[in-house]
Design an enzyme around this catalytic site. Structure first.
Site, PDB file in Angstrom:
ATOM      1  N   GLU A 270      -1.456   8.953  -0.045  1.00  0.00           N
ATOM      2  CA  GLU A 270      -0.031   8.622  -0.064  1.00  0.00           C
ATOM      3  C   GLU A 270       0.805   9.819  -0.541  1.00  0.00           C
ATOM      4  OE1 GLU A 270       1.064   4.005  -0.634  1.00  0.00           O
ATOM      5  OE2 GLU A 270       1.324   5.167  -2.447  1.00  0.00           O
TER       6      GLU A 270
ATOM      7  N   HIS B 251     -27.575   6.215   4.500  1.00  0.00           N
ATOM      8  CA  HIS B 251     -28.297   5.492   5.547  1.00  0.00           C
ATOM      9  C   HIS B 251     -27.350   4.995   6.631  1.00  0.00           C
ATOM     10  CE1 HIS B 251     -32.131   5.417   3.241  1.00  0.00           C
ATOM     11  NE2 HIS B 251     -31.261   5.673   2.266  1.00  0.00           N
TER      12      HIS B 251
ATOM     13  N   LYS C  15       6.056  -2.719   7.404  1.00  0.00           N
ATOM     14  CA  LYS C  15       6.796  -3.828   6.782  1.00  0.00           C
ATOM     15  C   LYS C  15       7.953  -4.247   7.675  1.00  0.00           C
ATOM     16  CE  LYS C  15       5.890  -2.269   2.073  1.00  0.00           C
ATOM     17  NZ  LYS C  15       6.463  -1.635   0.910  1.00  0.00           N
TER      18      LYS C  15
HETATM   19  O1  PA5 Z   1       2.169   3.823  -4.569  1.00  0.00           O
HETATM   20  C1  PA5 Z   1       2.994   3.007  -4.200  1.00  0.00           C
HETATM   21  O2  PA5 Z   1       4.191   3.172  -4.404  1.00  0.00           O
HETATM   22  C2  PA5 Z   1       2.579   1.742  -3.484  1.00  0.00           C
HETATM   23  O3  PA5 Z   1       1.234   1.675  -3.246  1.00  0.00           O
HETATM   24  C3  PA5 Z   1       2.981   0.554  -4.330  1.00  0.00           C
HETATM   25  O4  PA5 Z   1       2.337   0.659  -5.566  1.00  0.00           O
HETATM   26  C4  PA5 Z   1       2.619  -0.761  -3.662  1.00  0.00           C
HETATM   27  O5  PA5 Z   1       3.226  -0.843  -2.432  1.00  0.00           O
HETATM   28  C5  PA5 Z   1       3.044  -1.928  -4.537  1.00  0.00           C
HETATM   29  O6  PA5 Z   1       4.398  -1.848  -4.813  1.00  0.00           O
HETATM   30  P1  PA5 Z   1       5.068  -2.751  -5.907  1.00  0.00           P
HETATM   31  O7  PA5 Z   1       4.479  -2.404  -7.202  1.00  0.00           O
HETATM   32  O8  PA5 Z   1       6.518  -2.418  -5.832  1.00  0.00           O
HETATM   33  O9  PA5 Z   1       4.794  -4.178  -5.522  1.00  0.00           O
END
Ligand code: PA5
Length: 442
Positions: free
Chosen positions: A284, A305, A419
């Site tokens: 990310e 394996h 989303k």
């Molecule tokens: O790293 C990130 O920003 C995402 O993975 C969020 O943690 C994830 O989408 C969850 O978001 P939230 O804590 O707002 O529910």
């Protein structure tokens, strides 16, 4: 206490490392100066040293109250609000804890939209004393919101509204979002996720600390390990001794040489979720602007394996980073067998871990022979303290590495696309135009 150690000699020479160290030092300077991209999300940088003992006491007290009331606590969250706690709890737990009924169990929900998963979880919780930690920074994420709606209803039906309130803790933004509103209205105990700490860097906030403490692990040791690593990777530490700089340099050099995939390898099944957390952290942070190493992972020897063939002999675009654990918690030797029908008496008396270590060494040599550069991170043992070191090490290296790559390591615009489509397909109010457009494509 020892330090975790990183070795590069099976991938790069000191000369190669030195050639780009200045870039990494500049990237680190930008991080500390707070004048780079995404600089409103740098709270994690000094988080370990700024957490006070009093705050950890408060987290532990809330955890103790949940442990007292509940056989099971469900931590609800996804992505950065899930993987850190899951990683630490899996790494530290007895592999069969759920069958040995050793105190309060932490389970997870909201990390998927699996109907069967949620149904079966609800079935398990029926008749059990359970509690909920609802974790969402934005407070509006669909997956955990669905899970919380279901489990909150079930909890209130099982124990009544008043008792339910004592068993629900919300971890969310200080002021914004639906979860903050709900928590304030219902009077839940809450913990705040600081504004300047993004999800994937939040394991050392109550996002990770509370579930980890509920699971019975020592969050002071965890934060202590991270704080020591914060010092060891500090801005004034010489680059040659700063492991985060050296890891960031190594992976960027390998990427530039065409190694587009980094595989995080473990030889200990308890580290499976370390890799899942690490994949989010690096994937990310770096996968943007059509750039970035693809973070992959394998559990060895299991995956030798299955994926072993590809790694040994497939396209040469990979390098490995092996997380190696020096000492095991338990001792178990291979017994002698009079018949020796399986031919294993040559191993009699050896510890299982001796065999695993030779598998590790043999694999390293084979993969280097096969053209796979090999980085190695050695943990003296799996415990809270060394996991804390590892967490901060990976976070710091990620910030440096992302800046070396030239991206903003602290945003994640790409995660919004699915989303938008999902809401359009589900006819969410406000998505009418997107709904029409997407349905015309079906
Ligand atoms: O790293 C990130 O920003 C995402 O993975 C969020 O943690 C994830 O989408 C969850 O978001 P939230 O804590 O707002 O529910």
């Amino acid at each position: 206490m020892e330090k975790i150690r990183v070795s590069y000699e099976k991938a790069l020479t000191e000369e190669q490392i030195s050639s780009v160290v200045a870039e990494a030092v500049a990237a680190q300077k930008t991080l500390h100066a707070g004048d780079g991209k995404g600089n409103d999300f740098l709270g994690w940088l000094t988080l370990p040293s700024s957490i006070t003992p009093a705050f950890l006491d408060e987290v532990e007290a809330v955890a103790a109250s949940l442990r007292e009331r509940c056989e099971v606590v469900v931590a609800i969250g996804i992505g950065g609000s899930y993987l850190g706690a899951k990683m630490v709890i899996e790494a530290l737990s007895d592999a069969f804890a759920s069958y040995k009924s050793a105190g309060t169990q932490v389970l997870f929900a909201g990390q998927n939209i699996g109907e069967d998963y949620l149904y079966e979880l609800q079935e398990l919780l029926r008749g059990k004393q359970f509690g909920l930690i609802n974790i969402s920074k934005s407070g509006t994420t669909t997956e955990p919101a669905i899970a919380f709606r279901l489990l909150k209803k079930q909890l209130e039906e099982q124990v009544g509204k008043d008792e339910a309130k004592k068993r629900i803790v919300a971890v969310t933004d200080a002021a914004r979002g639906a979860l903050r509103k709900l928590a304030d209205m219902e009077g839940y105990k809450t913990f705040v996720i600081p504004d300047n700490v993004g999800g994937r860097f939040s394991v050392l906030t109550p996002v990770g600390l509370l579930p980890i403490a509920v699971a019975g692990f020592d969050i002071k040791q965890l934060v202590g390990g991270a704080a020591d690593m914060e010092q060891q990777c500090g801005e004034n530490v010489p680059a040659a001794e700063n492991q985060a700089i050296r890891y960031a340099v190594a992976r960027n050099l390998l990427y530039r040489a065409g190694k587009k995939i980094e595989i995080l390898v473990n030889f200990n099944p308890k580290l499976h979720f370390l890799a899942e957390w690490w994949k989010q952290l690096y994937g990310e942070s770096e996968g943007k602007d059509k750039k970035g190493i693809f973070p992959a992972s394998v559990d060895f020897t299991t995956d030798l394996h299955s994926m072993g063939q590809w790694i040994q002999d497939g396209e040469r675009t990979i390098f490995e980073t092996v997380v190696s654990v020096e000492t095991m918690k338990h001792t178990l030797a291979i017994p002698t067998d009079e018949e020796n029908l399986d031919g294993l008496n040559f191993l009699a008396g050896k510890r299982i871990d001796d065999v695993n270590k030779m598998a590790e060494l043999g694999t390293q040599i084979a993969h280097i022979d096969g053209g796979v550069p090999n980085l190695k991170i050695t943990l003296p043992a799996i415990n809270e303290y060394y996991l804390g070191q590892l967490i901060y090490f990976f976070e710091k290296a990620c910030g440096i590495s992302g800046y070396m790559l030239g991206v903003n390591p602290f945003d994640q615009p790409g995660v919004e696309a699915y989303k938008k489509n999902m809401f359009a397909l589900l006819d969410k109010p406000g998505y009418e135009a997107e709904s029409k457009a997407i349905k015309a494509r079906l």
